[in-house]
Motif scaffolding. Structure first.
Motif, PDB file in Angstrom:
ATOM      1  N   LYS A  57       0.824  -1.206   0.000  1.00  0.00           N
ATOM      2  CA  LYS A  57       0.000   0.000   0.000  1.00  0.00           C
ATOM      3  C   LYS A  57       0.859   1.258   0.000  1.00  0.00           C
ATOM      4  CE  LYS A  57      -4.144  -1.826   0.092  1.00  0.00           C
ATOM      5  NZ  LYS A  57      -5.099  -1.619  -1.023  1.00  0.00           N
ATOM      6  N   LEU A  58       1.987   1.218   0.709  1.00  0.00           N
ATOM      7  CA  LEU A  58       2.893   2.376   0.715  1.00  0.00           C
ATOM      8  C   LEU A  58       3.422   2.651  -0.695  1.00  0.00           C
ATOM      9  CD1 LEU A  58       4.963   1.761   3.981  1.00  0.00           C
ATOM     10  CD2 LEU A  58       3.316   3.597   3.575  1.00  0.00           C
ATOM     11  N   LEU A  59       3.778   1.582  -1.390  1.00  0.00           N
ATOM     12  CA  LEU A  59       4.311   1.744  -2.745  1.00  0.00           C
ATOM     13  C   LEU A  59       3.244   2.210  -3.737  1.00  0.00           C
ATOM     14  CD1 LEU A  59       6.560  -1.449  -2.970  1.00  0.00           C
ATOM     15  CD2 LEU A  59       7.315   0.914  -2.673  1.00  0.00           C
ATOM     16  N   GLU A  60       1.979   1.954  -3.398  1.00  0.00           N
ATOM     17  CA  GLU A  60       0.886   2.308  -4.303  1.00  0.00           C
ATOM     18  C   GLU A  60       0.266   3.667  -3.985  1.00  0.00           C
ATOM     19  OE1 GLU A  60      -1.762  -0.976  -3.920  1.00  0.00           O
ATOM     20  OE2 GLU A  60      -0.610  -2.290  -5.261  1.00  0.00           O
ATOM     21  N   LEU A  61       0.856   4.401  -3.030  1.00  0.00           N
ATOM     22  CA  LEU A  61       0.332   5.732  -2.705  1.00  0.00           C
ATOM     23  C   LEU A  61       0.374   6.632  -3.943  1.00  0.00           C
ATOM     24  CD1 LEU A  61       1.990   6.485   0.765  1.00  0.00           C
ATOM     25  CD2 LEU A  61      -0.448   6.184   0.332  1.00  0.00           C
ATOM     26  N   PRO A  62      -0.594   7.528  -4.080  1.00  0.00           N
ATOM     27  CA  PRO A  62      -0.507   8.519  -5.155  1.00  0.00           C
ATOM     28  C   PRO A  62       0.783   9.332  -5.014  1.00  0.00           C
ATOM     29  CG  PRO A  62      -2.678   8.535  -4.131  1.00  0.00           C
ATOM     30  CD  PRO A  62      -1.817   7.652  -3.288  1.00  0.00           C
ATOM     31  N   THR A  63       1.295   9.807  -6.126  1.00  0.00           N
ATOM     32  CA  THR A  63       2.599  10.480  -6.126  1.00  0.00           C
ATOM     33  C   THR A  63       2.663  11.612  -5.119  1.00  0.00           C
ATOM     34  OG1 THR A  63       2.909   9.939  -8.466  1.00  0.00           O
ATOM     35  CG2 THR A  63       4.247  11.722  -7.557  1.00  0.00           C
ATOM     36  N   GLU A  64       1.631  12.422  -5.037  1.00  0.00           N
ATOM     37  CA  GLU A  64       1.632  13.572  -4.118  1.00  0.00           C
ATOM     38  C   GLU A  64       1.772  13.110  -2.666  1.00  0.00           C
ATOM     39  OE1 GLU A  64      -1.268  17.301  -2.820  1.00  0.00           O
ATOM     40  OE2 GLU A  64      -1.727  16.123  -4.598  1.00  0.00           O
ATOM     41  N   LYS A  65       0.998  12.089  -2.297  1.00  0.00           N
ATOM     42  CA  LYS A  65       1.067  11.590  -0.924  1.00  0.00           C
ATOM     43  C   LYS A  65       2.388  10.864  -0.666  1.00  0.00           C
ATOM     44  CE  LYS A  65      -3.878  11.193  -0.030  1.00  0.00           C
ATOM     45  NZ  LYS A  65      -5.002  10.296   0.384  1.00  0.00           N
ATOM     46  N   TYR A  66       2.892  10.196  -1.682  1.00  0.00           N
ATOM     47  CA  TYR A  66       4.168   9.485  -1.546  1.00  0.00           C
ATOM     48  C   TYR A  66       5.303  10.484  -1.290  1.00  0.00           C
ATOM     49  CZ  TYR A  66       7.844   6.069  -2.596  1.00  0.00           C
ATOM     50  OH  TYR A  66       8.935   5.242  -2.514  1.00  0.00           O
ATOM     51  N   VAL A  67       5.307  11.580  -2.043  1.00  0.00           N
ATOM     52  CA  VAL A  67       6.318  12.620  -1.851  1.00  0.00           C
ATOM     53  C   VAL A  67       6.200  13.225  -0.465  1.00  0.00           C
ATOM     54  CG1 VAL A  67       7.035  14.939  -2.593  1.00  0.00           C
ATOM     55  CG2 VAL A  67       6.560  13.162  -4.304  1.00  0.00           C
ATOM     56  N   GLU A  68       4.979  13.505  -0.031  1.00  0.00           N
ATOM     57  CA  GLU A  68       4.763  14.091   1.291  1.00  0.00           C
ATOM     58  C   GLU A  68       5.262  13.161   2.389  1.00  0.00           C
ATOM     59  OE1 GLU A  68       3.455  16.698   4.303  1.00  0.00           O
ATOM     60  OE2 GLU A  68       3.783  17.001   2.158  1.00  0.00           O
ATOM     61  N   LEU A  69       4.988  11.867   2.243  1.00  0.00           N
ATOM     62  CA  LEU A  69       5.434  10.896   3.240  1.00  0.00           C
ATOM     63  C   LEU A  69       6.957  10.844   3.321  1.00  0.00           C
ATOM     64  CD1 LEU A  69       5.046   8.488   5.177  1.00  0.00           C
ATOM     65  CD2 LEU A  69       4.917   6.998   3.175  1.00  0.00           C
ATOM     66  N   LEU A  70       7.621  10.755   2.178  1.00  0.00           N
ATOM     67  CA  LEU A  70       9.082  10.676   2.180  1.00  0.00           C
ATOM     68  C   LEU A  70       9.713  11.973   2.672  1.00  0.00           C
ATOM     69  CD1 LEU A  70      10.036   8.655  -1.022  1.00  0.00           C
ATOM     70  CD2 LEU A  70       9.431   7.862   1.256  1.00  0.00           C
ATOM     71  N   ALA A  71       9.104  13.110   2.345  1.00  0.00           N
ATOM     72  CA  ALA A  71       9.624  14.384   2.831  1.00  0.00           C
ATOM     73  C   ALA A  71       9.552  14.451   4.352  1.00  0.00           C
ATOM     74  CB  ALA A  71       8.844  15.540   2.208  1.00  0.00           C
ATOM     75  N   GLU A  72       8.447  13.984   4.911  1.00  0.00           N
ATOM     76  CA  GLU A  72       8.307  13.974   6.373  1.00  0.00           C
ATOM     77  C   GLU A  72       9.315  13.022   7.008  1.00  0.00           C
ATOM     78  OE1 GLU A  72       7.157  15.158   9.970  1.00  0.00           O
ATOM     79  OE2 GLU A  72       6.408  16.007   8.080  1.00  0.00           O
ATOM     80  N   LEU A  73       9.549  11.868   6.385  1.00  0.00           N
ATOM     81  CA  LEU A  73      10.559  10.936   6.887  1.00  0.00           C
ATOM     82  C   LEU A  73      11.950  11.564   6.867  1.00  0.00           C
ATOM     83  CD1 LEU A  73       9.527   7.518   5.255  1.00  0.00           C
ATOM     84  CD2 LEU A  73       9.504   8.087   7.684  1.00  0.00           C
ATOM     85  N   ALA A  74      12.231  12.309   5.787  1.00  0.00           N
ATOM     86  CA  ALA A  74      13.539  12.953   5.676  1.00  0.00           C
ATOM     87  C   ALA A  74      13.731  14.001   6.769  1.00  0.00           C
ATOM     88  CB  ALA A  74      13.689  13.591   4.299  1.00  0.00           C
ATOM     89  N   VAL A  75      12.687  14.767   7.053  1.00  0.00           N
ATOM     90  CA  VAL A  75      12.761  15.780   8.116  1.00  0.00           C
ATOM     91  C   VAL A  75      13.019  15.126   9.469  1.00  0.00           C
ATOM     92  CG1 VAL A  75      11.425  17.507   9.390  1.00  0.00           C
ATOM     93  CG2 VAL A  75      11.355  17.466   6.894  1.00  0.00           C
ATOM     94  N   GLN A  76      12.308  14.030   9.737  1.00  0.00           N
ATOM     95  CA  GLN A  76      12.470  13.345  11.021  1.00  0.00           C
ATOM     96  C   GLN A  76      13.847  12.693  11.146  1.00  0.00           C
ATOM     97  OE1 GLN A  76       9.240  10.620  11.759  1.00  0.00           O
ATOM     98  NE2 GLN A  76       7.668  12.128  11.281  1.00  0.00           N
ATOM     99  N   ALA A  77      14.387  12.198  10.025  1.00  0.00           N
ATOM    100  CA  ALA A  77      15.670  11.489  10.077  1.00  0.00           C
ATOM    101  C   ALA A  77      16.861  12.442  10.039  1.00  0.00           C
ATOM    102  CB  ALA A  77      15.766  10.503   8.919  1.00  0.00           C
ATOM    103  N   SER A  78      16.677  13.632   9.513  1.00  0.00           N
ATOM    104  CA  SER A  78      17.785  14.565   9.351  1.00  0.00           C
ATOM    105  C   SER A  78      18.232  15.144  10.693  1.00  0.00           C
ATOM    106  CB  SER A  78      17.370  15.705   8.415  1.00  0.00           C
ATOM    107  OG  SER A  78      18.391  16.677   8.336  1.00  0.00           O
ATOM    108  N   THR A  79      19.527  15.265  10.858  1.00  0.00           N
ATOM    109  CA  THR A  79      20.079  15.888  12.072  1.00  0.00           C
ATOM    110  C   THR A  79      20.802  17.193  11.763  1.00  0.00           C
ATOM    111  OG1 THR A  79      22.088  14.561  11.837  1.00  0.00           O
ATOM    112  CG2 THR A  79      20.350  13.683  13.265  1.00  0.00           C
TER     113      THR A  79
END
Length: 228
Positions: free
Chosen positions: A93-115
């Protein structure tokens, strides 16, 4: 009958009487022995039957216990298989997310992981081409907004205020040394997500790793939802 004949007849008569008594005694002893052995045989047979019944009951209990154990193992295995399928479905289901939501999810992950806000994002070849730049841009925007001061509502609501807000946000990010994530030229084989690289330090944000790390914490909740 002369004297010898009388004596012979008497001896024969006495012998018959004695033989009869001996025979009767032997028959009585034989009957007694037979009865004793029959009683012993019955007692032993009863004991064997009793032991056999006890052994059969023990065997039945043992087999029943084994059957219950195998049943529990089969049910547990089936539940584990279902839970595994649930996590695989979540990955899908994560891989099948619409592009807009997929980008938003990965951007949020990047913010949380970035130091530092200056790391590089490594994607798979296909995802780098499809969403790599969009994810980096969205993540940098989130990082910049996190350090930017909020403009008054009457200022931010105007067109000039919107431009000023972007300028302030960008300047705040530069001053803070953040919001400078970049898209790495390197690609790696992965099935969703990315790897955040800062030189020798890497943070694995691939979906496989994220789901595996969360599995221990979420397996109980997933099981409750599936089997409660």
């Amino acid at each position: 009958m002369n004297g010898i004949e009388k004596i012979t007849a008497r001896i024969a008569q006495d012998g018959e009487a004695e033989n009869g008594a001996l025979l009767a005694q032997a028959r009585a002893q034989a009957a007694e022995i037979t009865a004793r052995y029959q009683a012993q045989a019955k007692a032993e047979a009863d004991e064997v039957l009793s032991q056999g019944r006890a052994a059969a009951e023990d065997r039945e209990r043992h087999l029943d216990s084994m059957a219950q154990m195998e049943c529990r193992k089969a049910v547990l295995t089936a539940k584990q298989d279902v839970i595994e399928e649930a996590f695989q479905l979540a990955h899908k289901k994560l891989l099948e997310l619409p592009t807009e939501k997929y980008v938003e999810l990965l951007a949020e992950l990047a913010v949380q992981a970035s130091t530092t806000g200056r790391e590089k994002l490594i994607f798979s070849p296909s995802h780098r081409a499809q969403v790599g730049k969009a994810v980096v841009t969205a993540a940098n925007k989130k990082l910049a907004e996190a350090v930017a001061p909020k403009l008054p509502g009457e200022v931010a609501g105007s067109k000039a205020g919107a431009i000023l807000d972007r300028v302030v946000t960008g300047a705040s990010a530069v001053l803070s040394g953040t919001a400078m994530l970049t898209l790495s030229e390197e690609t790696r084989p992965m099935d969703g997500g990315f790897i955040l690289s800062d030189g020798a330090v890497e943070v694995n944000c691939t979906f496989d790793t994220l789901i595996r790390l969360q599995r221990g914490a979420l397996a109980g909740e997933v099981a409750k939802v599936l089997f409660d």
